[in-house]
Design a protein around this motif. Structure first.
Motif, PDB file in Angstrom:
ATOM      1  N   MET A   1       1.059  -1.001   0.210  1.00 22.94           N
ATOM      2  CA  MET A   1       0.706  -0.244  -0.109  1.00 22.94           C
ATOM      3  C   MET A   1       0.774   1.534   0.164  1.00 22.94           C
ATOM      4  SD  MET A   1      -3.453   0.489   2.704  1.00 22.94           S
ATOM      5  CE  MET A   1      -4.438  -0.573   1.789  1.00 22.94           C
ATOM      6  N   LEU A   2       0.443   1.892  -1.201  1.00 21.51           N
ATOM      7  CA  LEU A   2       1.606   3.615  -1.136  1.00 21.51           C
ATOM      8  C   LEU A   2       0.165   5.048  -0.939  1.00 21.51           C
ATOM      9  CD1 LEU A   2       3.915   4.509  -1.431  1.00 21.51           C
ATOM     10  CD2 LEU A   2       3.582   4.937  -3.901  1.00 21.51           C
ATOM     11  N   PHE A   3       1.358   5.476   0.309  1.00 19.80           N
ATOM     12  CA  PHE A   3       0.197   6.491   0.735  1.00 19.80           C
ATOM     13  C   PHE A   3       1.562   7.782   0.006  1.00 19.80           C
ATOM     14  CE2 PHE A   3      -2.246   3.999   3.081  1.00 19.80           C
ATOM     15  CZ  PHE A   3      -3.524   4.225   2.901  1.00 19.80           C
ATOM     16  N   LYS A   4       1.096   9.531  -0.468  1.00 22.61           N
ATOM     17  CA  LYS A   4       1.817  10.043  -0.429  1.00 22.61           C
ATOM     18  C   LYS A   4       1.281  11.619  -0.089  1.00 22.61           C
ATOM     19  CE  LYS A   4       3.458  13.139  -4.408  1.00 22.61           C
ATOM     20  NZ  LYS A   4       3.820  13.061  -6.095  1.00 22.61           N
ATOM     21  N   GLU A   5       2.179  11.818   0.836  1.00 24.78           N
ATOM     22  CA  GLU A   5       1.734  13.285   1.505  1.00 24.78           C
ATOM     23  C   GLU A   5       3.020  14.187   1.114  1.00 24.78           C
ATOM     24  OE1 GLU A   5      -0.410  14.132   3.801  1.00 24.78           O
ATOM     25  OE2 GLU A   5      -1.369  11.735   3.991  1.00 24.78           O
ATOM     26  N   THR A   6       2.533  15.616   0.557  1.00 29.87           N
ATOM     27  CA  THR A   6       2.998  16.564   0.120  1.00 29.87           C
ATOM     28  C   THR A   6       3.207  17.400   1.250  1.00 29.87           C
ATOM     29  OG1 THR A   6       2.103  16.470  -1.537  1.00 29.87           O
ATOM     30  CG2 THR A   6       2.897  18.631  -1.878  1.00 29.87           C
ATOM     31  N   LEU A   7       4.151  18.221   2.132  1.00 28.97           N
ATOM     32  CA  LEU A   7       4.359  18.995   3.076  1.00 28.97           C
ATOM     33  C   LEU A   7       4.392  20.064   2.681  1.00 28.97           C
ATOM     34  CD1 LEU A   7       6.247  17.029   5.789  1.00 28.97           C
ATOM     35  CD2 LEU A   7       3.989  17.743   5.176  1.00 28.97           C
ATOM     36  N   ARG A   8       4.230  21.522   3.243  1.00 25.00           N
ATOM     37  CA  ARG A   8       4.767  22.568   2.713  1.00 25.00           C
ATOM     38  C   ARG A   8       5.644  23.179   3.969  1.00 25.00           C
ATOM     39  NH1 ARG A   8       3.670  21.770  -2.503  1.00 25.00           N
ATOM     40  NH2 ARG A   8       1.910  22.026  -3.449  1.00 25.00           N
ATOM     41  N   THR A   9       6.928  24.096   3.682  1.00 18.92           N
ATOM     42  CA  THR A   9       7.053  24.743   4.724  1.00 18.92           C
ATOM     43  C   THR A   9       6.668  25.501   4.144  1.00 18.92           C
ATOM     44  OG1 THR A   9       9.459  24.162   3.874  1.00 18.92           O
ATOM     45  CG2 THR A   9       8.286  22.500   5.603  1.00 18.92           C
ATOM     46  N   VAL A  10       7.256  27.464   6.125  1.00 22.82           N
ATOM     47  CA  VAL A  10       7.365  28.720   5.376  1.00 22.82           C
ATOM     48  C   VAL A  10       8.794  29.406   5.393  1.00 22.82           C
ATOM     49  CG1 VAL A  10       4.940  29.205   5.822  1.00 22.82           C
ATOM     50  CG2 VAL A  10       6.569  29.045   7.693  1.00 22.82           C
ATOM     51  N   ARG A  11       9.652  28.222   6.414  1.00 27.44           N
ATOM     52  CA  ARG A  11      10.958  29.086   6.349  1.00 27.44           C
ATOM     53  C   ARG A  11      11.479  28.088   5.883  1.00 27.44           C
ATOM     54  NH1 ARG A  11       9.026  28.507  12.143  1.00 27.44           N
ATOM     55  NH2 ARG A  11      10.178  26.763  12.210  1.00 27.44           N
ATOM     56  N   ARG A  12      13.060  28.367   5.873  1.00 21.75           N
ATOM     57  CA  ARG A  12      14.414  27.491   5.115  1.00 21.75           C
ATOM     58  C   ARG A  12      14.794  26.207   5.543  1.00 21.75           C
ATOM     59  NH1 ARG A  12      19.486  27.598   4.935  1.00 21.75           N
ATOM     60  NH2 ARG A  12      21.542  26.982   3.393  1.00 21.75           N
ATOM     61  N   ASP A  13      14.935  26.266   7.743  1.00 22.32           N
ATOM     62  CA  ASP A  13      15.035  25.569   8.031  1.00 22.32           C
ATOM     63  C   ASP A  13      13.212  24.840   8.982  1.00 22.32           C
ATOM     64  OD1 ASP A  13      16.032  23.591   9.195  1.00 22.32           O
ATOM     65  OD2 ASP A  13      16.768  25.116  11.129  1.00 22.32           O
ATOM     66  N   GLU A  14      13.090  24.367   8.673  1.00 21.88           N
ATOM     67  CA  GLU A  14      11.818  24.022  10.222  1.00 21.88           C
ATOM     68  C   GLU A  14      11.743  22.231  10.321  1.00 21.88           C
ATOM     69  OE1 GLU A  14       7.443  25.264   9.109  1.00 21.88           O
ATOM     70  OE2 GLU A  14       8.528  26.067   7.614  1.00 21.88           O
ATOM     71  N   MET A  15      11.338  21.756  10.873  1.00 22.44           N
ATOM     72  CA  MET A  15      10.887  20.494  11.192  1.00 22.44           C
ATOM     73  C   MET A  15       9.349  20.088  10.951  1.00 22.44           C
ATOM     74  SD  MET A  15      14.089  19.684  14.463  1.00 22.44           S
ATOM     75  CE  MET A  15      13.630  17.935  14.415  1.00 22.44           C
ATOM     76  N   VAL A  16       8.573  19.520  10.786  1.00 21.11           N
ATOM     77  CA  VAL A  16       7.356  19.969  10.638  1.00 21.11           C
ATOM     78  C   VAL A  16       7.006  18.821  11.094  1.00 21.11           C
ATOM     79  CG1 VAL A  16       5.740  19.239   9.128  1.00 21.11           C
ATOM     80  CG2 VAL A  16       7.130  20.538   8.562  1.00 21.11           C
ATOM     81  N   ASP A  17       6.575  18.162  12.601  1.00 23.39           N
ATOM     82  CA  ASP A  17       6.085  16.398  12.920  1.00 23.39           C
ATOM     83  C   ASP A  17       5.376  16.835  11.828  1.00 23.39           C
ATOM     84  OD1 ASP A  17       5.043  14.927  14.580  1.00 23.39           O
ATOM     85  OD2 ASP A  17       4.458  15.789  16.403  1.00 23.39           O
ATOM     86  N   ILE A  18       5.627  14.460  11.268  1.00 24.66           N
ATOM     87  CA  ILE A  18       4.306  14.036  10.266  1.00 24.66           C
ATOM     88  C   ILE A  18       3.187  13.135  11.740  1.00 24.66           C
ATOM     89  CG2 ILE A  18       5.151  15.027   8.420  1.00 24.66           C
ATOM     90  CD1 ILE A  18       6.705  12.375   8.262  1.00 24.66           C
ATOM     91  N   THR A  19       3.963  12.760  12.650  1.00 25.56           N
ATOM     92  CA  THR A  19       3.055  12.142  13.939  1.00 25.56           C
ATOM     93  C   THR A  19       1.634  11.622  13.058  1.00 25.56           C
ATOM     94  OG1 THR A  19       4.988  12.175  14.609  1.00 25.56           O
ATOM     95  CG2 THR A  19       3.046  10.882  15.732  1.00 25.56           C
ATOM     96  N   ARG A  20       1.011  12.287  12.622  1.00 24.91           N
ATOM     97  CA  ARG A  20      -0.405  12.218  13.278  1.00 24.91           C
ATOM     98  C   ARG A  20      -0.783  12.279  11.569  1.00 24.91           C
ATOM     99  NH1 ARG A  20      -1.791  18.114  16.349  1.00 24.91           N
ATOM    100  NH2 ARG A  20      -2.279  17.070  18.697  1.00 24.91           N
ATOM    101  N   GLN A  21      -0.233  12.157  10.789  1.00 28.06           N
ATOM    102  CA  GLN A  21      -0.110  12.402   8.768  1.00 28.06           C
ATOM    103  C   GLN A  21      -0.135  10.400   8.707  1.00 28.06           C
ATOM    104  OE1 GLN A  21       0.959  14.549   9.757  1.00 28.06           O
ATOM    105  NE2 GLN A  21       1.297  16.615   8.550  1.00 28.06           N
ATOM    106  N   VAL A  22       1.218   9.814   9.573  1.00 30.06           N
ATOM    107  CA  VAL A  22       1.878   8.825   8.699  1.00 30.06           C
ATOM    108  C   VAL A  22       0.868   7.307  10.331  1.00 30.06           C
ATOM    109  CG1 VAL A  22       3.680   6.866  10.226  1.00 30.06           C
ATOM    110  CG2 VAL A  22       3.193   9.285   8.956  1.00 30.06           C
ATOM    111  N   ALA A  23      -0.112   8.348  11.035  1.00 27.65           N
ATOM    112  CA  ALA A  23      -0.726   6.717  12.152  1.00 27.65           C
ATOM    113  C   ALA A  23      -2.690   7.544  11.212  1.00 27.65           C
ATOM    114  CB  ALA A  23      -1.067   7.610  13.796  1.00 27.65           C
ATOM    115  N   SER A  24      -2.453   8.421  10.981  1.00 34.81           N
ATOM    116  CA  SER A  24      -4.043   8.357   9.995  1.00 34.81           C
ATOM    117  C   SER A  24      -4.366   7.434   8.524  1.00 34.81           C
ATOM    118  CB  SER A  24      -4.519   9.541   9.642  1.00 34.81           C
ATOM    119  OG  SER A  24      -4.919   9.966   8.587  1.00 34.81           O
ATOM    120  N   ARG A  25      -2.547   7.277   7.885  1.00 33.09           N
ATOM    121  CA  ARG A  25      -2.373   6.222   6.889  1.00 33.09           C
ATOM    122  C   ARG A  25      -3.258   5.069   7.200  1.00 33.09           C
ATOM    123  NH1 ARG A  25      -4.024   9.278   2.194  1.00 33.09           N
ATOM    124  NH2 ARG A  25      -2.482  10.517   1.274  1.00 33.09           N
ATOM    125  N   VAL A  26      -1.887   4.710   8.339  1.00 33.04           N
ATOM    126  CA  VAL A  26      -2.076   3.856   9.055  1.00 33.04           C
ATOM    127  C   VAL A  26      -3.356   3.364   9.826  1.00 33.04           C
ATOM    128  CG1 VAL A  26      -1.076   2.087  10.668  1.00 33.04           C
ATOM    129  CG2 VAL A  26       0.639   3.647   9.951  1.00 33.04           C
TER     130      VAL A  26
END
Length: 66
Positions: free
Chosen positions: A1-26
């Motif tokens: 099974m393959l899922f694709k997510e696109t993340l948008r950032t607003v700063r050059r150096d940014e950490m984005v927590d994707i835990t919720r997106q991954v848990a939702s896909r699982v």
């Protein structure tokens, strides 16, 4: 099974927590067992695994880049 997510950032150096997106896909997959592989195709981006227990980790990361 393959899922694709696109993340948008607003700063050059940014950490984005994707835990919720991954848990939702699982959950959406209906799988009860297995392995999740998170892959980043962008050459100037990376994936960091962090338990989020210490909020200073984000600060340490940004200072290391400067």
């Amino acid at each position: 099974m393959l899922f694709k997510e696109t993340l948008r950032t607003v700063r050059r150096d940014e950490m984005v927590d994707i835990t919720r997106q991954v848990a939702s896909r699982v959950a959406q997959s209906g799988m009860q067992e297995g392995v999740v592989i998170v892959y980043c195709t962008h050459t100037t981006a990376g994936i960091t695994i962090n338990e989020n227990a210490d909020p200073d980790v984000k600060l340490e990361r940004s200072h290391a880049i400067e």
